[in-house]
Design a protein around this motif. Structure first.
Motif, PDB file in Angstrom:
ATOM      1  N   PHE A   1       0.810  -1.226   0.000  1.00 24.79           N
ATOM      2  CA  PHE A   1       0.000   0.000   0.000  1.00 24.79           C
ATOM      3  C   PHE A   1       0.843   1.276   0.000  1.00 24.79           C
ATOM      4  CE2 PHE A   1      -3.275  -2.708   2.381  1.00 24.79           C
ATOM      5  CZ  PHE A   1      -4.020  -2.949   1.230  1.00 24.79           C
ATOM      6  N   GLY A   2       2.146   1.147   0.292  1.00 25.38           N
ATOM      7  CA  GLY A   2       3.000   2.325   0.391  1.00 25.38           C
ATOM      8  C   GLY A   2       2.759   3.127   1.648  1.00 25.38           C
ATOM      9  N   THR A   3       2.447   2.435   2.753  1.00 23.01           N
ATOM     10  CA  THR A   3       2.195   3.101   4.035  1.00 23.01           C
ATOM     11  C   THR A   3       3.081   2.471   5.101  1.00 23.01           C
ATOM     12  OG1 THR A   3       0.489   1.571   4.813  1.00 23.01           O
ATOM     13  CG2 THR A   3      -0.218   3.328   3.326  1.00 23.01           C
ATOM     14  N   ASP A   4       2.945   2.994   6.321  1.00 24.52           N
ATOM     15  CA  ASP A   4       3.626   2.366   7.453  1.00 24.52           C
ATOM     16  C   ASP A   4       2.686   2.252   8.659  1.00 24.52           C
ATOM     17  OD1 ASP A   4       3.375   4.958   8.238  1.00 24.52           O
ATOM     18  OD2 ASP A   4       5.525   5.344   8.462  1.00 24.52           O
ATOM     19  N   GLU A   5       1.389   2.359   8.409  1.00 19.59           N
ATOM     20  CA  GLU A   5       0.451   2.412   9.533  1.00 19.59           C
ATOM     21  C   GLU A   5       0.020   1.042  10.036  1.00 19.59           C
ATOM     22  OE1 GLU A   5      -3.794   3.468   8.404  1.00 19.59           O
ATOM     23  OE2 GLU A   5      -2.710   4.408   6.718  1.00 19.59           O
ATOM     24  N   LEU A   6       0.044   0.016   9.185  1.00 13.06           N
ATOM     25  CA  LEU A   6      -0.454  -1.285   9.623  1.00 13.06           C
ATOM     26  C   LEU A   6       0.484  -1.934  10.634  1.00 13.06           C
ATOM     27  CD1 LEU A   6      -1.861  -2.674   6.266  1.00 13.06           C
ATOM     28  CD2 LEU A   6      -3.139  -1.795   8.222  1.00 13.06           C
ATOM     29  N   VAL A   7       1.789  -1.828  10.394  1.00 15.72           N
ATOM     30  CA  VAL A   7       2.759  -2.380  11.349  1.00 15.72           C
ATOM     31  C   VAL A   7       2.566  -1.754  12.719  1.00 15.72           C
ATOM     32  CG1 VAL A   7       5.202  -2.393  11.980  1.00 15.72           C
ATOM     33  CG2 VAL A   7       4.506  -3.124   9.707  1.00 15.72           C
ATOM     34  N   ALA A   8       2.248  -0.457  12.748  1.00 11.76           N
ATOM     35  CA  ALA A   8       2.067   0.231  14.027  1.00 11.76           C
ATOM     36  C   ALA A   8       0.852  -0.293  14.790  1.00 11.76           C
ATOM     37  CB  ALA A   8       1.919   1.731  13.789  1.00 11.76           C
ATOM     38  N   MET A   9      -0.095  -0.916  14.063  1.00  8.22           N
ATOM     39  CA  MET A   9      -1.307  -1.418  14.716  1.00  8.22           C
ATOM     40  C   MET A   9      -1.102  -2.791  15.346  1.00  8.22           C
ATOM     41  SD  MET A   9      -4.206  -0.326  11.923  1.00  8.22           S
ATOM     42  CE  MET A   9      -5.574  -0.764  13.039  1.00  8.22           C
ATOM     43  N   VAL A  10      -0.007  -3.451  14.981  1.00  9.31           N
ATOM     44  CA  VAL A  10       0.219  -4.825  15.453  1.00  9.31           C
ATOM     45  C   VAL A  10       1.174  -4.786  16.626  1.00  9.31           C
ATOM     46  CG1 VAL A  10       1.042  -7.129  14.845  1.00  9.31           C
ATOM     47  CG2 VAL A  10      -0.155  -5.741  13.157  1.00  9.31           C
ATOM     48  N   ARG A  11       0.697  -5.212  17.760  1.00 10.78           N
ATOM     49  CA  ARG A  11       1.535  -5.263  18.962  1.00 10.78           C
ATOM     50  C   ARG A  11       2.094  -6.658  19.117  1.00 10.78           C
ATOM     51  NH1 ARG A  11      -1.567  -3.931  24.026  1.00 10.78           N
ATOM     52  NH2 ARG A  11      -3.040  -5.350  23.048  1.00 10.78           N
ATOM     53  N   GLN A  12       3.360  -6.768  19.502  1.00 10.56           N
ATOM     54  CA  GLN A  12       3.919  -8.080  19.801  1.00 10.56           C
ATOM     55  C   GLN A  12       3.302  -8.612  21.075  1.00 10.56           C
ATOM     56  OE1 GLN A  12       5.512 -10.036  18.218  1.00 10.56           O
ATOM     57  NE2 GLN A  12       6.439  -8.901  16.547  1.00 10.56           N
ATOM     58  N   ARG A  13       3.059  -9.891  21.084  1.00  7.94           N
ATOM     59  CA  ARG A  13       2.504 -10.522  22.281  1.00  7.94           C
ATOM     60  C   ARG A  13       3.246 -11.818  22.546  1.00  7.94           C
ATOM     61  NH1 ARG A  13      -3.349 -11.184  19.942  1.00  7.94           N
ATOM     62  NH2 ARG A  13      -2.644  -9.267  18.976  1.00  7.94           N
ATOM     63  N   PRO A  14       3.632 -12.098  23.785  1.00  9.47           N
ATOM     64  CA  PRO A  14       4.302 -13.362  24.073  1.00  9.47           C
ATOM     65  C   PRO A  14       3.308 -14.513  24.025  1.00  9.47           C
ATOM     66  CG  PRO A  14       3.918 -12.169  26.112  1.00  9.47           C
ATOM     67  CD  PRO A  14       3.491 -11.252  24.995  1.00  9.47           C
ATOM     68  N   VAL A  15       3.732 -15.626  23.522  1.00  9.65           N
ATOM     69  CA  VAL A  15       2.925 -16.845  23.504  1.00  9.65           C
ATOM     70  C   VAL A  15       3.797 -17.962  24.033  1.00  9.65           C
ATOM     71  CG1 VAL A  15       1.648 -18.459  22.084  1.00  9.65           C
ATOM     72  CG2 VAL A  15       1.653 -16.042  21.500  1.00  9.65           C
TER      73      VAL A  15
END
Length: 430
Positions: A53-67
């Motif tokens: 998409f040529g953006t950088d906003e989706l990565v910012a929406m994904v938080r790392q979570r421990p599993v």
């Protein structure tokens, strides 16, 4: 607050998700599940979509979570992150205690195959070996969980591996090995799909496995897929068609099959004959199973035969005799076989107990049959298997003919209590 799926749809505009997935080199079905909120988004998918998409906003929406015990210690997935996670998933052998947790980890972590495709790599034998290890790990997971728990895990793995076949570059030798691995994944995916009640999907997967195995030069693998399909058809379709499929598998495997492979294929042929009420052919096939299995050389066997043991051979014989209404033969075999099963293997133990219960009913042993049926019922509640549930329902119908006897009435009461408990649990989960 905008969800990840809503953001993807906004950025997609009028473009279809399938087109977006193709541009981002992602699996379209998996992306659809993420957008619909069925699966959680990962950094891999978010970064691939941002790039498309040529953006950088989706990565910012994904938080790392421990599993479990693994984490990723950077904002973006890197190659070594995939390698570390894959190693973690492969390091722990599935058991009754950890199978559910491992299945969850497999579900939320994208297979490392996805990275290989996105990286545009020329893959070699090491990648194929890694895929083969993951297939075996999924087989072991299936030993402890029913198809309703593993269906999405295995089909996602298959989609990722098929992505390599479509998108990566490789030599002819590596390509053939990859086709063989895909054929094995198709068989496993078909098996868990059938166990989850997705019969049309299972048929499609088995037939795809036949084609992939043939293309890869693996005749026994093609026969395994075909005979697996015959087993499903014998159980839910026309047993005469199942006999034809099972015979084709035995003949097709021919001399290229090891003794253990031949025993496995002959088992399914015997079962198809029994379902078709062809007692003589079923008995002859059982004799051929014993002859083949007695000559096995485990070191020559393909990895997918690992589960076929003397006890499993006995169980199939007991099932065949039950299906042919020969309880005097069936009961001793099934009692001996089920006595040694670990009840942590809920699906298999539940299934085998239903056959013991049915053979005991044929022998007029109502109380003992109801006792075995109750054990099967209790185990089936934790099996996650449509097959196990269906067999318990069959037993309920058979025991219903003995209503008025304390044993049959007690089972009916226990069955109703289990249904109510499941309804309450489903309501709480919803």
């Amino acid at each position: 607050m905008e969800t990840f799926g809503e953001a993807v749809r906004r950025l997609s505009g009028s473009e279809s998700l399938r087109s977006v997935a193709r541009r981002a080199h992602l699996d379209a079905a998996h992306l659809s599940r993420i957008v619909r909120g069925i699966r959680p988004p990962t950094h891999l998918y978010a970064s691939a979509l941002d790039e498309a998409f040529g953006t950088d906003e989706l990565v910012a929406m994904v938080r790392q979570r421990p599993v479990g015990e693994w984490t990723v210690d950077s904002e973006h997935w890197r190659h070594r992150d995939f390698e570390a996670l894959a190693a973690m998933l492969l390091a722990e052998t599935p058991t009754a205690d950890n199978a559910l947790r491992l299945a969850h980890e497999w579900l939320i972590a994208d297979p490392p195959q996805v990275y290989e495709v996105r990286a545009g790599r020329r893959i070699g034998n090491s990648t194929v070996e890694h895929v083969i290890e993951r297939v075996q790990q999924l087989r072991l997971l299936d030993d402890h969980l029913g198809g309703m728990s593993t269906y999405e895990v295995v089909t996602a793995e298959l989609a990722a591996t098929a992505g390599i076949l479509r998108e990566a570059s490789y030599t002819e030798v590596v390509g053939r090995r990859l086709l063989v691995a895909i054929a094995e994944l198709c068989q496993l995916a078909g098996w868990v799909a059938s166990d989850a009640g997705h019969y049309a999907d299972a048929q499609r997967l088995y037939l795809a496995g036949v084609r992939a195995a043939h293309a890869g030069g693996d005749t026994p693998g093609a026969a395994n897929n075909l005979s697996s399909l015959s087993y499903q058809v014998a159980n839910i379709g026309d047993p005469r068609e199942a006999v034809m499929l099972a015979r084709s598998a035995v003949r097709g495997a021919g001399r290229s099959a090891t003794a253990t492979t031949r025993a496995l294929l002959l088992e399914r042929l015997s079962w198809a004959h029994a379902r078709a009420r062809e007692a003589g052919q079923a008995e002859r096939s059982l004799g051929a199973v014993d002859d083949a299995y007695s000559g096995r050389k485990p070191e020559d066997d393909p990895p997918w035969t690992y589960w076929l043991s003397c006890k499993e051979v006995e169980v199939m014989a007991g099932r065949v005799w039950t299906e042919l209404r020969r309880p005097l033969r069936a009961v001793p075999i099934l009692e001996r076989a089920t006595a040694g099963y670990d009840e942590n293997a809920a699906r298999e133990t539940s299934l085998y107990l239903t056959w013991l219960a049915e053979s005991l009913l044929q022998a007029g042993e109502v109380e003992r049959a109801a006792e075995a049926a109750s054990r099967a019922l209790r185990l089936s509640r934790h099996a996650g298997s449509v097959r196990a549930d269906g067999r318990v329902q069959t037993l309920r119908r058979l025991l219903g003919e003995y209503r008025g006897t304390p044993a049959a009435d007690d089972f009916e009461e226990e069955y109703h209590a289990a249904v109510k408990s499941n309804d309450r649990e489903s309501g709480a989960a919803g």
